[in-house]
Design an enzyme around this catalytic site. Structure first.
Site, PDB file in Angstrom:
ATOM      1  N   TYR A  11       0.817 -17.156  -2.947  1.00 54.44           N
ATOM      2  CA  TYR A  11       2.435 -16.969  -3.349  1.00 54.44           C
ATOM      3  C   TYR A  11       3.126 -18.209  -2.553  1.00 54.44           C
ATOM      4  O   TYR A  11       3.907 -19.046  -3.106  1.00 54.44           O
ATOM      5  CB  TYR A  11       2.712 -15.799  -3.014  1.00 54.44           C
ATOM      6  CG  TYR A  11       4.447 -15.434  -3.404  1.00 54.44           C
ATOM      7  CD1 TYR A  11       4.994 -16.249  -4.332  1.00 54.44           C
ATOM      8  CD2 TYR A  11       4.895 -14.731  -2.592  1.00 54.44           C
ATOM      9  CE1 TYR A  11       6.089 -15.841  -4.508  1.00 54.44           C
ATOM     10  CE2 TYR A  11       6.420 -14.559  -2.845  1.00 54.44           C
ATOM     11  CZ  TYR A  11       7.067 -15.041  -3.617  1.00 54.44           C
ATOM     12  OH  TYR A  11       8.524 -15.029  -3.995  1.00 54.44           O
ATOM     13  N   PHE A  89      -1.435 -20.290   6.171  1.00 54.90           N
ATOM     14  CA  PHE A  89      -0.724 -19.219   5.242  1.00 54.90           C
ATOM     15  C   PHE A  89      -2.028 -18.074   5.024  1.00 54.90           C
ATOM     16  O   PHE A  89      -1.491 -16.780   4.800  1.00 54.90           O
ATOM     17  CB  PHE A  89      -0.285 -19.599   4.040  1.00 54.90           C
ATOM     18  CG  PHE A  89       0.880 -20.337   4.125  1.00 54.90           C
ATOM     19  CD1 PHE A  89       2.079 -20.054   4.250  1.00 54.90           C
ATOM     20  CD2 PHE A  89       0.464 -21.924   4.316  1.00 54.90           C
ATOM     21  CE1 PHE A  89       3.214 -20.842   4.283  1.00 54.90           C
ATOM     22  CE2 PHE A  89       1.642 -22.609   4.378  1.00 54.90           C
ATOM     23  CZ  PHE A  89       2.963 -22.460   4.183  1.00 54.90           C
ATOM     24  N   ALA A  91      -3.859 -15.049   4.999  1.00 51.94           N
ATOM     25  CA  ALA A  91      -3.952 -13.954   5.620  1.00 51.94           C
ATOM     26  C   ALA A  91      -3.601 -12.810   4.597  1.00 51.94           C
ATOM     27  O   ALA A  91      -3.459 -12.774   3.433  1.00 51.94           O
ATOM     28  CB  ALA A  91      -2.721 -13.634   6.681  1.00 51.94           C
ATOM     29  N   TYR A 157      -0.525  -4.885  10.411  1.00 49.18           N
ATOM     30  CA  TYR A 157      -0.363  -6.118   9.727  1.00 49.18           C
ATOM     31  C   TYR A 157       0.644  -6.731  10.965  1.00 49.18           C
ATOM     32  O   TYR A 157       0.294  -7.893  11.419  1.00 49.18           O
ATOM     33  CB  TYR A 157       0.327  -5.805   8.573  1.00 49.18           C
ATOM     34  CG  TYR A 157       0.985  -7.269   8.317  1.00 49.18           C
ATOM     35  CD1 TYR A 157       0.252  -8.430   7.750  1.00 49.18           C
ATOM     36  CD2 TYR A 157       2.255  -7.342   7.864  1.00 49.18           C
ATOM     37  CE1 TYR A 157       0.679  -9.563   7.439  1.00 49.18           C
ATOM     38  CE2 TYR A 157       3.032  -8.763   7.491  1.00 49.18           C
ATOM     39  CZ  TYR A 157       2.369  -9.556   7.382  1.00 49.18           C
ATOM     40  OH  TYR A 157       2.753 -10.707   7.049  1.00 49.18           O
ATOM     41  N   ARG A 300       5.986   5.287   3.267  1.00 47.85           N
ATOM     42  CA  ARG A 300       4.766   4.650   3.373  1.00 47.85           C
ATOM     43  C   ARG A 300       4.619   4.679   4.828  1.00 47.85           C
ATOM     44  O   ARG A 300       5.492   4.073   5.692  1.00 47.85           O
ATOM     45  CB  ARG A 300       4.847   3.149   2.584  1.00 47.85           C
ATOM     46  CG  ARG A 300       3.697   2.555   2.433  1.00 47.85           C
ATOM     47  CD  ARG A 300       4.043   1.413   1.856  1.00 47.85           C
ATOM     48  NE  ARG A 300       4.709   0.408   2.375  1.00 47.85           N
ATOM     49  CZ  ARG A 300       4.988  -0.690   1.837  1.00 47.85           C
ATOM     50  NH1 ARG A 300       4.567  -1.164   0.686  1.00 47.85           N
ATOM     51  NH2 ARG A 300       5.730  -1.697   2.565  1.00 47.85           N
TER      52      ARG A 300
HETATM   53  N1  UDP Z   1       8.735  -0.076  -1.370  1.00 52.76           N
HETATM   54  C1  UDP Z   1       8.859   0.825  -2.438  1.00 52.76           C
HETATM   55  N2  UDP Z   1       8.185   1.110  -3.422  1.00 52.76           N
HETATM   56  C2  UDP Z   1       7.416  -0.048  -3.932  1.00 52.76           C
HETATM   57  C3  UDP Z   1       7.069  -1.039  -3.101  1.00 52.76           C
HETATM   58  C4  UDP Z   1       7.674  -0.839  -1.962  1.00 52.76           C
HETATM   59  O1  UDP Z   1       9.561   1.870  -1.956  1.00 52.76           O
HETATM   60  O2  UDP Z   1       6.599   0.259  -4.734  1.00 52.76           O
HETATM   61  C5  UDP Z   1       9.462  -0.323  -0.124  1.00 52.76           C
HETATM   62  C6  UDP Z   1       8.758  -0.332   1.060  1.00 52.76           C
HETATM   63  O3  UDP Z   1       8.344   0.986   1.487  1.00 52.76           O
HETATM   64  C7  UDP Z   1       9.452  -1.242   2.132  1.00 52.76           C
HETATM   65  C8  UDP Z   1      10.434  -1.978   0.871  1.00 52.76           C
HETATM   66  O4  UDP Z   1      10.229  -1.326  -0.403  1.00 52.76           O
HETATM   67  O5  UDP Z   1      10.621  -0.322   2.655  1.00 52.76           O
HETATM   68  C9  UDP Z   1       9.849  -3.366   0.874  1.00 52.76           C
HETATM   69  O6  UDP Z   1       8.421  -3.436   0.819  1.00 52.76           O
HETATM   70  P1  UDP Z   1       7.563  -4.538   0.688  1.00 52.76           P
HETATM   71  O7  UDP Z   1       5.952  -4.095   0.501  1.00 52.76           O
HETATM   72  O8  UDP Z   1       7.937  -5.408  -0.679  1.00 52.76           O
HETATM   73  O9  UDP Z   1       7.700  -5.544   1.740  1.00 52.76           O
HETATM   74  P2  UDP Z   1       7.491  -5.020   3.370  1.00 52.76           P
HETATM   75  O10 UDP Z   1       8.736  -4.909   3.843  1.00 52.76           O
HETATM   76  O11 UDP Z   1       6.583  -4.015   3.408  1.00 52.76           O
HETATM   77  O12 UDP Z   1       7.151  -6.457   3.933  1.00 52.76           O
END
Ligand code: UDP
Length: 347
Positions: A11, A89, A91, A157, A300
């Protein structure tokens, strides 16, 4: 210059590869195509379908080609390799997945970066731009986050990338490696209607929301509604992928002007504005006209509550200025891509 872009079928890497070509550089993309897309690689780039874990493949890539260093666009090139600089990039990027199989992240993100760096050093290539992340900061003590704030990742990560930043600091100190770490906050949007985010499975918030708007899912899950934020959902700083890409070119240029004793370039990249998950859904409803039902779900693992960047340092040092700082234009560009490519590349 001739630049090696690892993960250039992905991306962000593919957008940077395109910007490098536009700026007159030669681009070699190294990608194992496990998550990237052949179709995303710009036509004028050379694609090598290989793996970072394959040291022989790397050595071949870096091997000198007569005349290529002297034909480089940069007068300050000192590499004797066919490659003048590396942008890394390739990863694994899903924070949630890293809390299930951290070992895969340390193998792919940390160990493979070391293999790449060893091959670079052996070939005398001393310019490196690293795709780093806001996940280094964990739950920050203040907002917006500045570059020298404490680094305490809450997911594997972030740790896998922090370890690379730490290795880089030693390689700079001992071998004079010149490097930039660009710590992305939440990359989003599309650089063109035919080039965008396409992960499989898709875990990122904006594409998942837009899949609902496309009728490919019934609802979007909200991961956690009990965070200490105004509406209880996580707050993130979204940055347009084209603005991110421009920062890479500025960093590369700045590395070219550095003296041997210059400091590494470490920069946060965001817009300095936070949006909660619920606010992002609201913006998507407005742009797409779709009701986008949500389902409040458990947190999550490993998600920090709030991540907002201060990007003042890169603005001050390199003159970086985002062209698309508002979430609506980021969302609109993402929507154009997803609407015209509902199944991503190749479909
Ligand atoms: N998130 C969510 N539902 C989803 C995907 C992500 O609520 O289906 C939330 C996730 O928990 C985080 C935010 O959206 O708080 C951004 O998540 P993303 O995975 O896009 O990026 P990250 O911040 O993890 O790099």
């Amino acid at each position: 210059m001739r630049i090696l872009v690892t993960g250039g079928a992905g991306y962000i890497g593919s957008v940077v590869a395109e910007e490098l070509l536009l700026a007159g550089h030669e681009v070699v993309v190294l990608d194992n195509l496990s998550r990237g897309h052949r179709e995303a690689v710009p036509k004028n780039a050379e694609l090598v379908a290989g793996d970072l874990a394959d040291r022989n493949c790397l050595d071949q890539l870096f091997r000198s080609r007569s005349g290529s260093a002297s034909s480089s666009a940069s007068p300050s090139t000192f590499s004797s390799s066919s490659i003048d600089a590396v942008m890394h990039f390739a990863a694994l990027i899903e924070a949630g997945e890293s809390m299930k199989t951290p070992e895969t992240f340390f193998r792919n993100n940390t160990a493979n970066a070391l293999t790449l760096l060893e091959a670079m050093l052996a070939a005398g290539v001393k310019r490196f731009v690293f795709s780093s992340t806001a996940a280094l900061f964990g739950n920050p003590e203040r907002t917006p986050i500045q570059e020298d704030d404490p680094l305490k990742p809450t997911n594997a990560y972030g740790e896998s990338k922090l370890l690379v930043e730490r290795m880089l600091a030693w390689l700079h100190r001992i071998h004079g490696l010149r490097y930039a770490c660009l710590r992305y906050f939440n990359a989003a949007g599309a650089s063109r209607p035919d080039k965008g985010e396409a992960h499989d499975p898709e875990t990122h918030l904006i594409p998942r929301i837009l899949q609902v708007a496309l009728g490919r899912a019934d609802h979007v899950q909200i991961f956690g509604s009990d965070y200490p934020t105004p509406d209880g959902t996580c707050v993130r700083d979204y940055i347009h992928v084209s603005d991110l890409a421009k920062a890479h070119l500025l960093a590369l240029e700045a590395l070219g002007k550095q003296q041997p004793d210059s400091k590494p370039l470490i920069y946060n990249l965001g817009n300095g504005q936070g949006f909660s998950v619920k606010q992002v859904v609201e913006v998507a409803r407005k742009i797409t006209g779709h009701p986008i039902p949500v389902l409040e779900s458990p947190r999550r693992a490993g998600d920090p509550a709030v991540l907002i960047a201060s990007s003042e340092k890169i603005q001050r040092d390199l003159g970086w200025k985002p062209e698309f700082p508002d979430l609506e234009s980021i969302m609109e560009s993402a929507w154009r891509w997803h609407r015209s490519h509902p199944h991503g590349y190749g479909a």
